[in-house]
Motif scaffolding. Structure first.
Motif, PDB file in Angstrom:
ATOM      1  N   CYS A 174       1.526  -1.993  -0.953  1.00  0.00           N
ATOM      2  CA  CYS A 174       0.938  -2.356  -2.239  1.00  0.00           C
ATOM      3  C   CYS A 174       2.012  -2.215  -3.307  1.00  0.00           C
ATOM      4  CB  CYS A 174      -0.271  -1.485  -2.573  1.00  0.00           C
ATOM      5  SG  CYS A 174       0.134   0.254  -2.794  1.00  0.00           S
ATOM      6  N   PHE A 175       1.726  -2.788  -4.452  1.00  0.00           N
ATOM      7  CA  PHE A 175       2.592  -2.632  -5.616  1.00  0.00           C
ATOM      8  C   PHE A 175       1.745  -2.080  -6.747  1.00  0.00           C
ATOM      9  CE2 PHE A 175       5.313  -5.235  -3.156  1.00  0.00           C
ATOM     10  CZ  PHE A 175       6.590  -4.900  -3.570  1.00  0.00           C
TER      11      PHE A 175
ATOM     12  N   TYR B  18      -6.708   4.496  -2.153  1.00  0.00           N
ATOM     13  CA  TYR B  18      -5.762   5.426  -1.516  1.00  0.00           C
ATOM     14  C   TYR B  18      -6.448   6.397  -0.560  1.00  0.00           C
ATOM     15  CZ  TYR B  18      -1.761   4.162  -4.453  1.00  0.00           C
ATOM     16  OH  TYR B  18      -0.736   3.508  -5.056  1.00  0.00           O
ATOM     17  N   ASP B  19      -7.703   6.711  -0.844  1.00  0.00           N
ATOM     18  CA  ASP B  19      -8.411   7.645   0.030  1.00  0.00           C
ATOM     19  C   ASP B  19      -8.792   7.013   1.365  1.00  0.00           C
ATOM     20  OD1 ASP B  19     -10.114   5.975  -1.449  1.00  0.00           O
ATOM     21  OD2 ASP B  19     -11.794   7.370  -1.271  1.00  0.00           O
ATOM     22  N   LEU B  20      -8.738   5.684   1.454  1.00  0.00           N
ATOM     23  CA  LEU B  20      -9.121   4.993   2.683  1.00  0.00           C
ATOM     24  C   LEU B  20      -7.963   4.323   3.413  1.00  0.00           C
ATOM     25  CD1 LEU B  20     -12.311   3.193   1.313  1.00  0.00           C
ATOM     26  CD2 LEU B  20     -12.212   5.294   2.675  1.00  0.00           C
ATOM     27  N   ILE B  21      -6.941   3.946   2.672  1.00  0.00           N
ATOM     28  CA  ILE B  21      -5.837   3.181   3.253  1.00  0.00           C
ATOM     29  C   ILE B  21      -4.563   4.001   3.206  1.00  0.00           C
ATOM     30  CG2 ILE B  21      -4.464   1.070   3.094  1.00  0.00           C
ATOM     31  CD1 ILE B  21      -6.889  -0.198   1.645  1.00  0.00           C
ATOM     32  N   ARG B  22      -3.932   4.132   4.345  1.00  0.00           N
ATOM     33  CA  ARG B  22      -2.640   4.822   4.410  1.00  0.00           C
ATOM     34  C   ARG B  22      -1.548   3.752   4.317  1.00  0.00           C
ATOM     35  NH1 ARG B  22      -1.373   9.415   8.663  1.00  0.00           N
ATOM     36  NH2 ARG B  22       0.019  10.539   7.290  1.00  0.00           N
ATOM     37  N   TYR B  23      -0.959   3.652   3.151  1.00  0.00           N
ATOM     38  CA  TYR B  23       0.054   2.627   2.907  1.00  0.00           C
ATOM     39  C   TYR B  23       1.382   3.036   3.528  1.00  0.00           C
ATOM     40  CZ  TYR B  23      -3.166   0.411  -0.320  1.00  0.00           C
ATOM     41  OH  TYR B  23      -4.251  -0.225  -0.857  1.00  0.00           O
ATOM     42  N   ASP B  24       2.045   2.061   4.120  1.00  0.00           N
ATOM     43  CA  ASP B  24       3.375   2.286   4.664  1.00  0.00           C
ATOM     44  C   ASP B  24       4.434   2.177   3.579  1.00  0.00           C
ATOM     45  OD1 ASP B  24       2.645   2.428   7.535  1.00  0.00           O
ATOM     46  OD2 ASP B  24       1.990   0.365   7.184  1.00  0.00           O
ATOM     47  N   PHE B  25       4.093   1.461   2.516  1.00  0.00           N
ATOM     48  CA  PHE B  25       5.051   1.265   1.435  1.00  0.00           C
ATOM     49  C   PHE B  25       4.287   1.068   0.128  1.00  0.00           C
ATOM     50  CE2 PHE B  25       7.724  -1.231  -1.355  1.00  0.00           C
ATOM     51  CZ  PHE B  25       8.936  -0.572  -1.252  1.00  0.00           C
ATOM     52  N   VAL B  26       4.737   1.762  -0.920  1.00  0.00           N
ATOM     53  CA  VAL B  26       4.191   1.587  -2.268  1.00  0.00           C
ATOM     54  C   VAL B  26       5.364   1.230  -3.162  1.00  0.00           C
ATOM     55  CG1 VAL B  26       2.995   2.665  -4.210  1.00  0.00           C
ATOM     56  CG2 VAL B  26       2.349   3.265  -1.860  1.00  0.00           C
TER      57      VAL B  26
END
Length: 141
Positions: free
Chosen positions: A38-39, A116-124
């Motif tokens: 995400c950005f 953010y509480d549901l998705i574990r981002y690999d890159f922000v």
């Protein structure tokens, strides 16, 4: 993709998680086979941009917001209706008072939108350094 005839639906062109089954969504959100990114944008700049784009442009879709702000802040009457340019500070108070209950994602908190509480981002990445962030992201993929 072609520009849609109804520009009000410009965001409705792509795939959404709701288009997938629960099992597919679980895979998309948890599998190491998917790269989740995400950005984010500076919250002040993001809010000011929404103010300029939605309120100062006199976009008819947001007339109700201008009317509600003018009425609640006691703007002077013109022709029996509150009138005048909506001040940024009044818009900020309007948004702040309605956090989490606004039907418009342009001024919802990014943390709520990005879940953010549901998705574990690999890159922000940060929008303010988009080119650098994309190059870093490409290296990671």
């Amino acid at each position: 993709d072609a520009i849609p005839e109804d520009l009000g639906r410009i965001h409705d062109r792509g795939e959404r998680l709701t288009n997938f089954s629960d099992e597919e969504i679980a895979t998309i959100l948890t599998s190491p086979d998917w790269f989740r990114f995400c950005f984010v944008r500076n919250p002040y700049h993001r809010l000011y941009s929404a103010y300029r784009s939605k309120l100062l442009s006199l976009d008819r879709q947001y007339q109700w917001v201008r009317d509600e702000i003018r009425a609640s802040c006691g703007y002077p009457l013109r022709g029996g209706q509150p009138a005048g340019m909506v001040a940024f500070r009044d818009f900020v108070h309007f948004v702040e008072d309605r956090l989490g209950s606004m039907p418009d994602g342009h001024w919802n908190r990014q943390t709520d939108i990005l879940a953010y509480d549901l998705i574990r981002y690999d890159f922000v990445g940060r929008l303010e350094s988009f080119a650098k962030a994309v190059s870093l992201m490409v290296v990671r993929v």
